[in-house]
Design an enzyme around this catalytic site. Structure first.
Site, mmCIF file in Angstrom:
data_model
loop_
_atom_site.group_PDB
_atom_site.id
_atom_site.type_symbol
_atom_site.label_atom_id
_atom_site.label_comp_id
_atom_site.label_asym_id
_atom_site.label_seq_id
_atom_site.Cartn_x
_atom_site.Cartn_y
_atom_site.Cartn_z
ATOM 1 N N ASN A 209 -34.436 -59.459 56.631
ATOM 2 C CA ASN A 209 -34.538 -58.022 56.905
ATOM 3 C C ASN A 209 -36.000 -57.647 57.094
ATOM 4 O OD1 ASN A 209 -35.707 -57.127 54.251
ATOM 5 N ND2 ASN A 209 -33.831 -58.141 53.540
ATOM 6 N N LYS A 288 -29.339 -77.929 64.418
ATOM 7 C CA LYS A 288 -29.377 -76.625 65.083
ATOM 8 C C LYS A 288 -28.030 -76.328 65.763
ATOM 9 C CE LYS A 288 -32.190 -74.262 68.442
ATOM 10 N NZ LYS A 288 -32.641 -74.525 69.773
ATOM 11 N N ASP A 306 -26.748 -61.057 42.101
ATOM 12 C CA ASP A 306 -27.574 -59.848 41.919
ATOM 13 C C ASP A 306 -28.605 -60.164 40.830
ATOM 14 O OD1 ASP A 306 -28.654 -57.396 41.157
ATOM 15 O OD2 ASP A 306 -26.881 -56.330 41.868
ATOM 16 N N PHE A 323 -34.869 -50.740 42.710
ATOM 17 C CA PHE A 323 -35.125 -49.906 43.891
ATOM 18 C C PHE A 323 -33.809 -49.675 44.616
ATOM 19 C CE2 PHE A 323 -39.572 -49.015 45.114
ATOM 20 C CZ PHE A 323 -40.174 -49.468 43.952
ATOM 21 N N LYS A 337 -26.040 -46.662 41.401
ATOM 22 C CA LYS A 337 -26.593 -48.022 41.311
ATOM 23 C C LYS A 337 -27.255 -48.254 39.952
ATOM 24 C CE LYS A 337 -27.791 -49.471 45.311
ATOM 25 N NZ LYS A 337 -28.482 -49.622 46.572
ATOM 26 N N LYS A 341 -25.886 -51.226 37.542
ATOM 27 C CA LYS A 341 -26.732 -52.370 37.165
ATOM 28 C C LYS A 341 -27.211 -52.250 35.713
ATOM 29 C CE LYS A 341 -28.221 -53.125 41.915
ATOM 30 N NZ LYS A 341 -28.503 -54.380 42.600
HETATM 31 O O1 C5P Z 1 -27.442 -53.534 45.193
HETATM 32 P P1 C5P Z 1 -28.662 -53.213 45.982
HETATM 33 O O2 C5P Z 1 -29.134 -54.354 46.836
HETATM 34 O O3 C5P Z 1 -28.618 -51.961 46.747
HETATM 35 O O4 C5P Z 1 -29.770 -52.962 44.823
HETATM 36 C C1 C5P Z 1 -31.118 -52.895 45.079
HETATM 37 C C2 C5P Z 1 -31.897 -53.294 43.845
HETATM 38 O O5 C5P Z 1 -31.366 -54.484 43.255
HETATM 39 C C3 C5P Z 1 -33.325 -53.646 44.177
HETATM 40 O O6 C5P Z 1 -34.097 -53.362 43.021
HETATM 41 C C4 C5P Z 1 -33.248 -55.137 44.465
HETATM 42 O O7 C5P Z 1 -34.504 -55.765 44.291
HETATM 43 C C5 C5P Z 1 -32.241 -55.597 43.443
HETATM 44 N N1 C5P Z 1 -31.401 -56.705 43.909
HETATM 45 C C6 C5P Z 1 -31.492 -57.955 43.315
HETATM 46 N N2 C5P Z 1 -30.678 -58.986 43.738
HETATM 47 C C7 C5P Z 1 -29.784 -58.793 44.725
HETATM 48 C C8 C5P Z 1 -29.677 -57.536 45.343
HETATM 49 C C9 C5P Z 1 -30.499 -56.527 44.921
HETATM 50 O O8 C5P Z 1 -32.323 -58.138 42.421
HETATM 51 N N3 C5P Z 1 -29.034 -59.785 45.104
#
Ligand code: C5P
Length: 401
Positions: A209, A288, A306, A323, A337, A341
């Site tokens: 991204n 490839k 996560d 974030f 969120k 979390k």
């Molecule tokens: O669930 P989402 O991706 O929207 O959450 C964003 C937050 O969770 C950010 O702080 C990101 O760094 C963290 N994150 C993470 N591992 C993931 C997805 C998100 O630590 N696989």
């Protein structure tokens, strides 16, 4: 502007590195400082007072008998109303004079007459830096509370290689800002993630991204400046490691998770800024993908772990900050969120306003509600955010007794 409202007396000594004082002075001014310049006589042989006068916008002083100061006491006049004295290209001779309290020129007299902290960036040949006499002088000055910025190791102007090289102007500026920033995270270990992750599909392609890593790097810098020991786990970005921050470079979410879990149990604070890819290819092709057969390849995606939720679920988790980059309904999604979390603080931003760019606009969501921060440069926001986090940490520790 990290040096807004600060007045610094910049002393320049007579070493080759004196030429770097010009770039440093320009950077200090850009950071918002007012800078008064004092040069030793020897320094004027390496760089002209006029150059530093033009950059500081103020008169440059070189002698004890300067008639421009009305009371005839330039050492007293110049050492008042300042926040710090910073001496660059500090020579072995200057250190020796300071260590013995000599005051035979304007700069060494100011070093004695000042009431403010003294920072010194030495620059000298390796042998001179390592000489027992210099070692003794440095030990004396450290005992007197003088703070040293560097020196670094590397190739020197004389052709030698070793310790004694002056720090680069941007490193001196970082150290100066850190030294003048309230140390609200002193003694704390801070772990951060930053940047995107890259999930390989085949040896040359992958999912990623547009995260620039800037917000995470700015926060790592601000945490270091607030006195923390900082470790940054970074996805693939082009940014240089912030001064004083340990950076581990990783590529995929799984690598990021592993690097984070290695340090999370000893961290006091975990700030997850990385835009971790939600999915990765279940199988990474060893060769490839070819388009010859005319059919697009089928790539099965599976969810990545996560990392933030996993750290927050540790038996004794660090204080966790997440974030939430959203494209709509920021308040609802961010708060949802935070609860999902199980973390005390989430920083919400609209991707239209921050993602990939240099500026940002964020709203903080914690147990007490939402707190918008003024929009601005990511570094300025990082400092405000670190202040807010330090405040919440202090409250958490107070509650825990
Ligand atoms: O669930 P989402 O991706 O929207 O959450 C964003 C937050 O969770 C950010 O702080 C990101 O760094 C963290 N994150 C993470 N591992 C993931 C997805 C998100 O630590 N696989």
């Amino acid at each position: 502007m990290e040096l807004q409202d600060k007045t610094i007396l910049l002393g320049v000594c007579g070493g080759v590195a004196a030429y770097k004082a010009a770039a440093l002075l320009r950077d200090m001014r850009r950071a918002g400082a007012r800078v008064r310049v004092v040069m030793t006589e020897a320094a004027t042989r390496f760089i002209t007072p006029l150059t530093l006068q033009a950059l500081s916008g103020e008169a440059v002083y070189t002698g004890l008998w300067d008639e421009r100061i009305a009371n005839g006491m330039p050492h007293i006049e110049l050492s008042r109303g300042i926040d710090a004295v910073l001496v660059v290209a500090a020579t072995a001779d200057f250190l020796a004079r300071m260590a013995t309290g000599r005051a035979e020129d304007l700069l060494s007299t100011i070093a004695l007459a000042r009431k403010t902290p003294l920072f010194v960036a030495p620059a000298m040949n390796r042998q001179m830096w390592e000489h027992p006499a210099t070692r003794r002088n440095v030990a004396t000055l450290l005992g007197d509370g003088v703070c040293f910025f560097g020196p670094a190791s590397g190739v020197q102007a004389c052709g030698d290689e070793g310790e004694g090289r002056m720090l680069e102007p941007e490193e001196i500026l970082e150290a100066l800002i850190a030294a003048l920033t309230p140390r609200r995270l002193a003694g704390k270990k801070v772990l951060l993630t930053a940047g995107p992750t890259f999930e390989a599909i085949d040896p040359v392609r992958g999912l990623t991204n547009l995260s620039s890593g800037r917000m995470g790097y700015a926060l790592a810098r601000a945490a270091m400046q607030a006195g923390a020991e900082v470790s940054l786990v970074s996805g693939p970005v082009e940014l240089a490691a912030p001064y004083g921050v340990r950076v581990s470079r990783v590529r995929s979410a799984l690598e990021m998770r592993e690097a984070v879990l290695q340090e999370a149990t000893t961290a006091d604070l975990f700030i997850a800024v990385a835009a971790v890819a939600d999915y990765r290819a279940e199988e990474v092709a060893t060769q490839k993908h070819k388009k010859e057969n005319g059919r697009p390849p089928e790539i099965r995606l599976i969810a990545n772990p996560d990392i933030l939720a996993e750290v927050a679920a540790l038996p004794r988790p660090p204080f966790c900050v997440g974030f939430a980059a959203e494209s709509e309904n920021l308040e609802t999604f961010a708060e949802e969120k935070r609860k999902r979390k199980k973390i005390p603080l989430i920083v919400g931003n609209l991707i239209q306003e921050g993602f990939g760019g240099k500026t940002n606009r964020v709203i903080l969501f914690d147990e007490e509600g939402s707190h918008p921060l003024p929009p601005g440069e990511k570094q300025a926001i990082a400092h405000k955010l670190i202040e807010h986090i330090a405040h919440l940490l202090e409250k958490t520790y107070a509650r825990a007794g």
